[in-house]
Design an enzyme around this catalytic site. Structure first.
Site, PDB file in Angstrom:
ATOM      1  N   ARG A  87       0.843  -1.201   0.000  1.00  0.00           N
ATOM      2  CA  ARG A  87       0.000   0.000   0.000  1.00  0.00           C
ATOM      3  C   ARG A  87       0.875   1.247   0.000  1.00  0.00           C
ATOM      4  O   ARG A  87       1.759   1.403   0.821  1.00  0.00           O
ATOM      5  CB  ARG A  87      -0.910   0.010   1.232  1.00  0.00           C
ATOM      6  CG  ARG A  87      -1.674   1.320   1.469  1.00  0.00           C
ATOM      7  CD  ARG A  87      -2.784   1.491   0.449  1.00  0.00           C
ATOM      8  NE  ARG A  87      -3.410   2.802   0.503  1.00  0.00           N
ATOM      9  CZ  ARG A  87      -4.485   3.113   1.203  1.00  0.00           C
ATOM     10  NH1 ARG A  87      -5.074   2.212   1.941  1.00  0.00           N
ATOM     11  NH2 ARG A  87      -4.977   4.334   1.158  1.00  0.00           N
ATOM     12  N   ARG A  96      -5.301   1.235  -5.086  1.00  0.00           N
ATOM     13  CA  ARG A  96      -4.462   0.663  -4.035  1.00  0.00           C
ATOM     14  C   ARG A  96      -4.451  -0.855  -4.081  1.00  0.00           C
ATOM     15  O   ARG A  96      -5.409  -1.468  -4.545  1.00  0.00           O
ATOM     16  CB  ARG A  96      -4.925   1.138  -2.665  1.00  0.00           C
ATOM     17  CG  ARG A  96      -6.259   0.610  -2.294  1.00  0.00           C
ATOM     18  CD  ARG A  96      -7.342   1.492  -1.823  1.00  0.00           C
ATOM     19  NE  ARG A  96      -7.303   2.878  -2.118  1.00  0.00           N
ATOM     20  CZ  ARG A  96      -7.847   3.799  -1.374  1.00  0.00           C
ATOM     21  NH1 ARG A  96      -8.447   3.474  -0.273  1.00  0.00           N
ATOM     22  NH2 ARG A  96      -7.825   5.053  -1.720  1.00  0.00           N
ATOM     23  N   ASP A  99      -6.660  -1.707   1.077  1.00  0.00           N
ATOM     24  CA  ASP A  99      -7.137  -0.665   1.980  1.00  0.00           C
ATOM     25  C   ASP A  99      -7.902  -1.351   3.095  1.00  0.00           C
ATOM     26  O   ASP A  99      -8.796  -2.163   2.823  1.00  0.00           O
ATOM     27  CB  ASP A  99      -8.062   0.294   1.214  1.00  0.00           C
ATOM     28  CG  ASP A  99      -8.525   1.468   2.056  1.00  0.00           C
ATOM     29  OD1 ASP A  99      -7.765   1.926   2.931  1.00  0.00           O
ATOM     30  OD2 ASP A  99      -9.664   1.930   1.835  1.00  0.00           O
ATOM     31  N   ASP A 101      -9.988  -0.223   6.348  1.00  0.00           N
ATOM     32  CA  ASP A 101     -10.573   0.880   7.111  1.00  0.00           C
ATOM     33  C   ASP A 101     -11.261   0.350   8.352  1.00  0.00           C
ATOM     34  O   ASP A 101     -12.080  -0.577   8.263  1.00  0.00           O
ATOM     35  CB  ASP A 101     -11.616   1.639   6.277  1.00  0.00           C
ATOM     36  CG  ASP A 101     -11.009   2.535   5.225  1.00  0.00           C
ATOM     37  OD1 ASP A 101      -9.836   2.938   5.381  1.00  0.00           O
ATOM     38  OD2 ASP A 101     -11.705   2.846   4.247  1.00  0.00           O
TER      39      ASP A 101
END
Length: 159
Positions: A87, A96, A99, A101
């Protein structure tokens, strides 16, 4: 023990293999158990200018995990996993390799600029809410209500 919700997204490289490895790494986190991951879905890339069907599409999923890691420690662990998968944070909302989150951490609310909880845009994202509801039909997003209801509203508005 706290139930945390982690959204996975990727649109570069072998996204399916990356997801499998990332979920395995989530399962290996200390003080963390019960990792359950939704089936991945495909979605259109969202950029700063909005949806971009010409950009590589995303693979998205949501993992639920039970942890005793503090939210900031969990965030650091998620960032480490992202880094191990190449990343690069060159541009906001750019393509990317991975990811991760942190969408929610129990009922914790935080306005810390480094970690806002719940995630400030989660209630607007079908690609987060749909997979989340599939693995936890009774889930609630603090401040917004039942995840399944949020998904329904988003899909109705898109028609």
């Amino acid at each position: 023990m706290i139930r945390a919700v982690v959204a996975l997204g990727a649109n570069l490289g072998d996204t399916a293999a990356t997801f499998a490895e990332a979920v395995s790494e989530l399962r290996d986190l200390p003080l963390t158990t019960g990792v359950v991951c939704s089936e991945p879905i495909e979605s259109v890339a969202i950029t700063l200018d909005g949806p971009d069907p010409s950009a590589p599409g995303y693979l998205n999923a949501v993992a639920l995990l039970t942890t005793r890691l503090a939210p900031s420690v969990l965030l650091d662990a998620l960032n480490d996993i992202e880094s191990r998968h190449g990343r690069v944070r060159a541009e906001r909302w750019g393509s990317r390799t991975l990811d991760l989150d942190l969408i929610a951490y129990g009922e914790v609310a935080s306005d810390d600029p480094r970690l806002t909880l719940p995630h400030p845009r989660a209630h607007e994202r079908d690609f987060v809410l749909g997979p989340w509801a599939s693995v936890d039909p009774d889930a609630r997003l603090a401040g917004h209500g039942r995840v399944a209801d949020l998904v329904e509203r988003l899909r109705e508005a898109a028609r």
